[in-house]
Design a protein around this motif. Structure first.
Motif, mmCIF file in Angstrom:
data_model
loop_
_atom_site.group_PDB
_atom_site.id
_atom_site.type_symbol
_atom_site.label_atom_id
_atom_site.label_comp_id
_atom_site.label_asym_id
_atom_site.label_seq_id
_atom_site.Cartn_x
_atom_site.Cartn_y
_atom_site.Cartn_z
ATOM 1 N N ALA A 18 1.017 -0.962 0.068
ATOM 2 C CA ALA A 18 0.013 0.216 -0.121
ATOM 3 C C ALA A 18 1.319 1.331 0.319
ATOM 4 O O ALA A 18 2.257 1.162 0.935
ATOM 5 N N VAL A 19 0.709 1.926 -0.375
ATOM 6 C CA VAL A 19 1.047 3.613 -1.047
ATOM 7 C C VAL A 19 0.333 4.459 -0.927
ATOM 8 O O VAL A 19 -0.528 4.908 -1.235
ATOM 9 N N ILE A 20 0.572 5.356 0.445
ATOM 10 C CA ILE A 20 -0.455 6.491 0.817
ATOM 11 C C ILE A 20 0.320 7.841 0.635
ATOM 12 O O ILE A 20 1.001 8.195 1.637
ATOM 13 N N ASP A 21 -0.378 9.376 -0.851
ATOM 14 C CA ASP A 21 0.610 9.830 -0.373
ATOM 15 C C ASP A 21 -0.660 11.124 0.792
ATOM 16 O O ASP A 21 -1.572 10.223 0.964
ATOM 17 N N GLU A 22 -0.102 12.266 1.069
ATOM 18 C CA GLU A 22 -1.075 13.023 1.691
ATOM 19 C C GLU A 22 -0.995 12.408 3.190
ATOM 20 O O GLU A 22 -2.395 12.115 4.097
#
Length: 636
Positions: free
Chosen positions: A374-378
Motif C-alpha cells: 500500500a502506497v499512501i500519499d497525503e
C-alpha cells in the motif's frame, strides 16, 4: 494495550462524527442560503437533468448560467433540497465539477429535485462508518502498524535495494528514498513543499510492479489520487471513484470506463434494454397501489387472477391487470439483478487483474481483495483510522507527507490530529528520508520556511532558483509592491488608524476590511501589468475574510487549509489579525504559516499588522527576514 487504543480511536470517531454533523446543521440553521453560498458551502438556483447511470446511481447534472465558486468538490457528500434543506433527506456524491455545473450521483431522483434546487456540503457519515468498520475488522497488517506506533513491535532493518529508475530525472534524495522504501517492511517519505514526493511515490509503485507486486495507491483527497493516476497511466491501473480532473486520460482509467470497455459489458446493456422494454409494457397494466390492492398481497393477487376471481370489492378485471403488472415487475427485477451481478463480476475481475488500484483512503474500504504493497500519499493529512484502511489491505506500506504542514482537519476529537506518519517518524527516523531539492519556488521565497521548519536542509533546484514574474513577460510598475522583480513583499498596516480586525455578530471568525481593500488594489494592479488572473491566489486563515474577499476580487480566494498541496505564480496572504492585545489566535499554529508561505512560485505578498504579529517570535523573525531580504513597506 492495542484493544484500548482501538477503543479510544472508536470513541474519537464518534465524537468527531457528531461534531461535524452538528456544525453543518448549525451553519444551515444560522446562515441564509446566500451567506452559506458566499462561504462556498452551498450552491443556489440550480436546475438538473439525468445524464447517465452508473452502478445503480442516477447521474444528475445540476447547472446554472451564473459561474459557481464553491468549496464543494468531487467526492464530497451533498444534500439536495428545495426550500428548507433540513427537511430534505436526498443525499448524493459529487461525481464531476465544472465552472457552471456539478454532476451528482443519486440513488433516486424525485421530480422536485430537478428544478430550482439548492445543494449543500454535507457531513460525510459514510467515511466515519468505514473508519469504524475497518477498525472492527483489522487484519495482521493493520495490527502490525498499530504495534509499531505503540512500540510493541520493532521494525525490520531497512535494506538498500539497487534499482534502475524509470524516471531518469530523480535526484539523489529521491533515489535514496525509493531504494530504502523497496527494502523495508514500512517506510516514510518526508516531502516538504515542492520536493516531488508524488513523483517519488510513483517511482516506488513502478519498481514494486516491476518486482511482480500488486499495489494499492491511495490518498486522502481525489486531487492527490488523480496526480498519481496521471504519473502511472501507462501501467495496468484502475482508478476507483470519479476523477476530479475531467480529462480523457483519467476517465479512461476509471473503473466505470474499464467496465464499459469489457467484452462482456454488451450483455449487461442488452439486459438493461430488455428491462426498459418490459417497463414500457408494464405501463399498460394497473399498478397495485395500496388503494387498489386493498390489503391483498402480491401472491394473493396472482392466485385470484389464476382462479379468475375478484375479492374485497376489487373486480376480476382489475385483479388480472394488477397480476400482469406484478409478473412483469418481478421479471424486470430479476433481469436488473442479473445485470447488476454481471456488472459487479466484471468490475471485480478488472480490479483483481490490475497491477495498481488507485482510490481515496475511504473508497479503498470497498475493495474486496488484498495487495502486496500500500502506497499512501497525503499521509500527514489522514487520521489514523483513515490511513489504516489501505494499510489493512496490504502486506507492507509506504507513507508520504509532510508533518511540518497542516494536520487532518478535525473539529473536536483532538486525538485524531496526531497522524500515524508523525508518530512513526518520531520513533523510527531510520525508516524515513527527507526529500531535499524543491522545484516550486524562487530561492528567496524558500529561505525563511527552510530555516524555520526544515533546519536549512532544502535546496532550490537551479530551474527555479531565480524565477520571477519578469520571466513571464510581466511589465514594470510604478508601485514597487507590484514590481515583477520584487519576489517577497510585506505591506504593513500597523500605522493605519483603520487597521483593526472585526467580528460579525454570532461568528467566531474574523475579518479585516483594510486588508481586504489592499488585496483588491494589489490584485487589480497585478492584472494591469500583465499577470493573468489564473496565476494569482489569495490566502487567508479566516472564513469571514474569505467571504469578504470573494466579493471584491475575481481570483481564487481560499483559506490556508484549502490551499494545502496547491501552488500559484503569485500568492497574496491576508493575516487579518490586528488588535491592541497582540492576540494572533490560531495563527499560532505555525504549520498554518508554513503552508501559507510555501504556495507561491514567483511572488509572495504578505499583508498584516506587524505590531500585532510581532507578539509571536516566529512572525517577528519573518518580518525581520522580509526587511533584510525582501521589500517591507508601510501602507499608511
Amino acid at each position: 494495550m492495542i484493544e484500548e487504543f482501538v477503543e479510544k480511536l472508536k470513541r474519537s470517531i464518534e465524537i468527531e462524527r457528531k461534531a461535524q454533523i452538528e456544525a453543518m446543521l448549525n451553519e444551515i440553521k444560522r446562515l441564509s442560503g446566500e451567506e452559506r453560498e458566499r462561504r462556498g458551502n452551498a450552491i443556489l438556483n440550480l436546475n438538473g437533468k439525468i445524464v447517465d447511470e452508473e452502478f445503480g446511481y442516477k447521474l444528475v447534472k445540476y447547472g446554472r448560467r451564473r459561474k459557481i465558486v464553491t468549496n464543494i468538490n468531487v467526492g464530497d457528500l451533498v444534500l439536495v433540497s428545495r426550500g428548507n434543506p433540513l427537511k430534505s433527506d436526498l443525499v448524493g456524491v459529487v461525481a464531476e465539477k465544472g465552472e457552471r455545473y456539478l454532476v451528482v450521483a443519486l440513488e433516486n431522483v424525485p421530480n422536485w429535485a430537478l428544478k430550482d434546487v439548492r445543494i449543500d456540503l454535507y457531513a460525510n457519515d459514510v467515511t466515519f462508518r468505514r473508519w469504524l468498520e475497518n477498525l472492527e475488522n483489522l487484519r495482521e497488517s493493520g495490527f502490525k502498524a498499530l504495534k509499531l506506533a505503540l512500540g510493541l513491535e520493532k521494525p525490520k532493518k531497512c535494506e538498500k535495494v539497487e534499482f534502475e529508475p524509470f524516471d531518469r530525472s530523480l535526484n539523489h534524495s529521491q533515489i535514496r528514498a525509493v531504494s530504502l522504501a523497496l527494502g523495508s517492511d514500512f517506510f516514510l517519505i518526508h516531502g516538504p513543499f515542492g520536493t516531488g514526493k508524488t513523483r517519488t511515490l510513483a517511482e516506488v509503485v513502478r519498481q514494486e510492479v516491476k518486482r511482480g507486486n500488486r499495489v494499492l495507491a491511495t490518498a486522502e483527497s481525489n486531487v492527490a489520487v488523480d496526480n498519481l493516476v496521471e504519473l502511472l497511466k501507462d501501467l495496468n491501473v484502475v482508478r476507483l471513484g470519479h476523477p476530479s480532473r475531467v480529462t480523457q486520460d483519467l476517465r479512461l482509467k476509471t473503473l466505470s470506463a474499464r467496465v464499459r470497455e469489457h467484452e462482456m459489458y454488451g450483455e449487461v446493456e442488452e439486459l438493461r434494454r430488455k428491462a426498459e422494454r418490459l417497463m414500457g409494457l408494464r405501463e399498460r397494466f394497473r399498478k397495485p397501489t395500496p388503494a387498489l390492492r386493498r390489503g391483498l398481497s402480491d401472491d394473493e393477487i396472482l392466485e385470484l387472477a389464476e382462479k379468475k376471481r375478484g375479492a374485497r370489492g376489487v373486480s376480476w378485471k382489475v385483479v388480472r391487470s394488477m397480476a400482469e403488472w406484478i409478473k412483469l415487475n418481478r421479471l424486470i427485477d430479476e433481469i436488473l439483478e442479473r445485470a447488476r451481478r454481471m456488472e459487479e463480476n466484471i468490475a471485480k475481475e478488472i480490479v483483481e487483474s490490475a497491477d495498481v488500484v488507485l482510490a481515496t483512503n475511504s473508497t479503498a474500504f470497498t475493495i474486496d481483495c488484498y495487495f502486496d504493497v500500500a502506497v499512501i500519499d497525503e499521509a500527514t493529512q489522514s487520521t489514523i483510522p483513515s490511513v489504516l484502511i489501505p494499510i489493512n489491505k496490504a502486506d507492507k506500506f509506504v507513507l508520504a507527507g509532510d508533518h511540518k504542514q497542516l494536520p487532518p482537519t478535525v473539529l473536536k476529537a483532538e486525538e485524531l490530529k496526531k497522524t500515524l506518519f508523525e508518530i512513526l517518524i518520531e520513533m523510527y527516523v531510520d525508516h524515513s528520508v527527507m526529500l531535499e531539492v524543491q522545484y516550486r519556488m524562487n530561492e528567496k521565497l524558500m529561505d525563511f520556511p527552510n530555516r524555520e521548519f526544515y533546519d536549512g536542509k532544502l535546496k532550490a533546484h537551479e530551474s527555479v532558483r531565480n524565477i520571477t514574474l519578469k520571466d513571464l513577460g510581466v511589465k514594470n510598475a510604478r508601485w514597487r509592491v507590484l514590481d515583477p522583480k520584487e519576489v517577497l513583499v510585506f505591506i504593513d498596516t500597523s500605522k493605519c488608524p483603520n487597521r483593526w480586525e472585526r467580528q460579525r455578530r454570532g461568528s467566531t471568525s474574523r475579518e479585516n476590511e483594510l486588508e481586504a481593500r489592499i488585496v483588491k488594489r494589489v490584485v487589480e494592479g497585478l492584472k494591469r501589468i500583465g499577470v493573468q488572473r489564473e496565476w494569482i491566489g489569495v490566502i487567508t486563515p479566516y472564513d469571514d475574510q474569505v467571504d469578504l474577499l470573494r466579493t471584491l476580487v475575481d481570483v481564487e480566494v481560499n483559506t490556508v487549509d484549502g490551499y494545502q498541496g496547491r501552488e500559484k505564480e503569485v500568492v497574496i496572504v491576508s493575516f487579518v489579525r490586528s488588535n491592541r492585545r497582540g492576540d494572533i489566535g490560531f495563527l499560532e499554529d505555525l504549520r498554518r504559516l508554513n503552508v501559507a508561505l510555501t504556495r507561491a512560485k514567483r511572488k509572495l505578498v504578505l499583508i498584516g499588522d506587524s505590531e500585532t504579529l510581532s507578539s509571536h517570535e516566529t512572525y517577528s523573525r519573518l518580518i525581520g527576514f522580509v526587511k533584510k531580504e525582501g521589500f517591507f513597506v508601510s501602507y499608511c
